[in-house]
Motif scaffolding. Sequence first.
Motif, short mmCIF file in Angstrom:
data_model
loop_
_atom_site.label_atom_id
_atom_site.label_comp_id
_atom_site.label_asym_id
_atom_site.label_seq_id
_atom_site.Cartn_x
_atom_site.Cartn_y
_atom_site.Cartn_z
N ARG A 198 -3.98 -10.01 0.86
CA ARG A 198 -2.89 -9.44 1.62
C ARG A 198 -2.56 -8.09 1.64
O ARG A 198 -1.40 -7.55 2.19
CB ARG A 198 -1.98 -9.56 0.51
CG ARG A 198 -1.99 -9.13 -0.20
CD ARG A 198 -1.17 -9.09 -2.30
NE ARG A 198 -0.77 -8.40 -3.21
CZ ARG A 198 -0.35 -8.17 -3.74
NH1 ARG A 198 0.66 -9.29 -4.05
NH2 ARG A 198 -0.08 -7.24 -5.39
N VAL B 269 4.07 -9.68 0.61
CA VAL B 269 3.56 -9.16 -0.66
C VAL B 269 2.58 -8.29 -0.60
O VAL B 269 1.54 -8.62 0.15
CB VAL B 269 4.24 -9.84 -1.30
CG1 VAL B 269 3.74 -8.95 -2.97
CG2 VAL B 269 5.37 -11.08 -1.43
N TRP B 270 2.65 -7.02 -0.79
CA TRP B 270 1.61 -6.51 -1.02
C TRP B 270 1.33 -5.39 -1.92
O TRP B 270 2.79 -5.91 -2.82
CB TRP B 270 1.31 -5.03 0.45
CG TRP B 270 2.70 -4.76 0.88
CD1 TRP B 270 3.49 -3.73 0.09
CD2 TRP B 270 3.70 -5.56 1.41
NE1 TRP B 270 4.21 -3.47 1.40
CE2 TRP B 270 4.61 -4.33 1.61
CE3 TRP B 270 3.30 -6.34 2.52
CZ2 TRP B 270 5.57 -4.18 2.88
CZ3 TRP B 270 4.45 -6.67 3.04
CH2 TRP B 270 5.26 -5.73 3.90
N SER B 271 0.33 -4.66 -2.56
CA SER B 271 0.65 -3.41 -3.84
C SER B 271 1.80 -2.31 -3.42
O SER B 271 1.83 -2.25 -2.84
CB SER B 271 -1.04 -3.69 -4.41
OG SER B 271 -1.32 -5.10 -4.79
N ASN C 200 3.68 -6.08 -7.45
CA ASN C 200 3.69 -6.36 -6.19
C ASN C 200 5.86 -5.80 -5.25
O ASN C 200 6.14 -5.41 -6.22
CB ASN C 200 4.54 -8.14 -6.51
CG ASN C 200 3.66 -8.92 -6.59
OD1 ASN C 200 2.09 -8.38 -6.42
ND2 ASN C 200 3.98 -9.95 -7.68
N SER D 178 7.83 -5.61 -1.49
CA SER D 178 7.68 -5.58 0.10
C SER D 178 8.62 -4.98 0.59
O SER D 178 8.70 -5.31 1.78
CB SER D 178 8.57 -7.09 -0.17
OG SER D 178 8.32 -8.65 -0.39
N TYR E 52 -3.01 -6.76 -9.99
CA TYR E 52 -2.81 -7.68 -9.16
C TYR E 52 -3.86 -9.02 -8.95
O TYR E 52 -3.80 -9.90 -9.76
CB TYR E 52 -2.99 -7.85 -7.17
CG TYR E 52 -2.84 -9.04 -6.47
CD1 TYR E 52 -0.98 -9.90 -6.71
CD2 TYR E 52 -3.36 -8.99 -6.25
CE1 TYR E 52 -1.37 -11.20 -6.19
CE2 TYR E 52 -3.19 -10.72 -5.03
CZ TYR E 52 -2.44 -11.00 -4.67
OH TYR E 52 -2.01 -12.85 -4.47
N LYS F 141 -6.05 -15.46 -6.53
CA LYS F 141 -5.37 -13.97 -5.92
C LYS F 141 -6.93 -13.26 -6.80
O LYS F 141 -6.70 -12.22 -5.80
CB LYS F 141 -4.59 -13.78 -7.94
CG LYS F 141 -2.83 -14.01 -7.77
CD LYS F 141 -2.83 -14.27 -9.09
CE LYS F 141 -2.57 -12.88 -9.04
NZ LYS F 141 -1.73 -13.10 -10.24
N ASP G 171 2.79 -15.34 0.99
CA ASP G 171 2.48 -14.16 0.06
C ASP G 171 1.35 -14.66 -0.34
O ASP G 171 0.35 -13.90 -1.15
CB ASP G 171 3.54 -14.46 -1.65
CG ASP G 171 3.12 -15.52 -1.79
OD1 ASP G 171 2.77 -17.02 -2.32
OD2 ASP G 171 3.64 -15.45 -3.11
#
Length: 540
Positions: free
Chosen positions: A39, A48-50, A57, A59, A377, A386, A486
């Motif tokens: 992701r 969504v990303w870190s 999470n 955006s 995450y 995940k 996501d």
Amino acid sequence: MFRAILFSFIVSVSLSGFSKSNLKKPNIVVVFADDISAREIPVYGSSVWSKPPQGGNSSDERYRARTPVLDKLANTGVWIKTAWASTVCMPSRAMMMTGRYGHVHKWWNNKDKGIWVNGDGKKESWPIYESSPYTNAFVAKAGGYATLWAGKTQMGGVDQFGFDEGVFTPGVHDKENPYTDFKILMTKKDGKKVLLNTDTGDEVDYYQQFGWYWQPHVELMNHPSCKTKFEIWPNTPAAKASYGLHTYGPDVELEFVFDFMERKHKEGKPFFVYHTTHLGHDGWDFFSADTQKSTRQKWPGTPKIQWKNGRYYRTEPKITGDKGKYNTHGTVTEGGIHHHINYLDYQMWQYLEKFKVLGIEDNTILIFCADNGTSGYGKNSPVSQKGVHVPLIIYAPCLKMTKSGEQDILVNIADILPTIADLAGVDIPTDYEINGQSLIPFLTTRGEEHRSWIYSYHKEMQLIRGENVMIDGKGKIYNVSDYPEDLISFPVIDDWSTVPEEYNQEYRDLLKILPKFDLHDIAHDAPEGGIGKVAPLIVR
């Protein structure tokens, strides 16, 4: 004794088989990034990303990586929509190195590894090179390749894996490194074990480490500048004069990679580079005076870079100070995994530019992937996919691939080793278990499927996925026929009447596969006597 005989055989095959035909074999570079979920790479299209400083999470576009080069590699080469590794570093690296799952090499998790009795009669973790003698380097060497391992190791006995040379960050003998005090060391204070930042003398809440980013710990193996097998770097007057706070570990790795490529190209030998960068992994931010875990920056800043007019420009780092009080003079980014990914993109550009300079851009394969999900995450998570869903991009103009861009197939990181074997013209004995499957048939034919299922593991937990159904490590069942925005929020199947009967059949088929690998509780450790003799590799 067995390994010495095996090594001698592989070397003899490699040398006797080396001919002009070897010059046509493609060079292979595998860049294995650290703790980066699919992701995080923009081409995967996640919503969504870190985010910094500790993950989670987001955006927010401020924390979105910018990867023009990886985007180009993905779209002119291929990018795999669903590639799985393991949930954490060591078992994933074992999988990459061997093409095998945990039921064979017994590395179930970072702190859950099979035990064996070594030659001295002592119990220890079963070494990967003992459980799985045909590592990626030994396979490449059998095909006539010169081999280099650059970056992170996380495996003892680095000189036993078949690599001709190595540049390790950190190295093997870091306690003896006189050039940097960027380290977090376990020590005793008032009769209790504590972790100290040796740069400042402060007690910190972290884990023991030798620094691999700024002013890094570096050790060379078998480099031409070395007087012994292993040497702490800097090891020449010029290197010592240039080393300092501004020295960035990922840059050092790449300098030695390019040095190796140049030498081997001049010698007329194809090369295999296994570049296990730390970028993506957390690390102590030695330039920050903040030692509080609640606010500590997980991903230290990188040198500043800029993409402009189709190329990258890098700001030369300038850093002054000592003992926790530093000034980066605006030459270092703020922290964040997005900056690490941006720097990886810069390094992919450097690779491509180097290929052009050497005149090998049409005969070199570049593979970019990662070992597990992002820290904060997915890392260490057996939930859904995940922890295991990682990026995989393959750029291979010399293959004349029949595919390009997005590939909606199932791939496991274990597939890389048999892919290397195919490229090197090496056959692995049929009675030597390999769980990976070469990607070459898929990439070079009109076939639409690579695998019908992929598998992973987290200690005693198992994860498996087919085209439409996934079972995660908690035993939860998901409908994975379509990707959510996501990349993770698949609908749970709790009523089989709501999905086609073929999904139910796929679920039953997946359940039949799992028992072969479900050996954590019944065959956790090395088999008595090890693996015994194995048949030799065969060069086509």
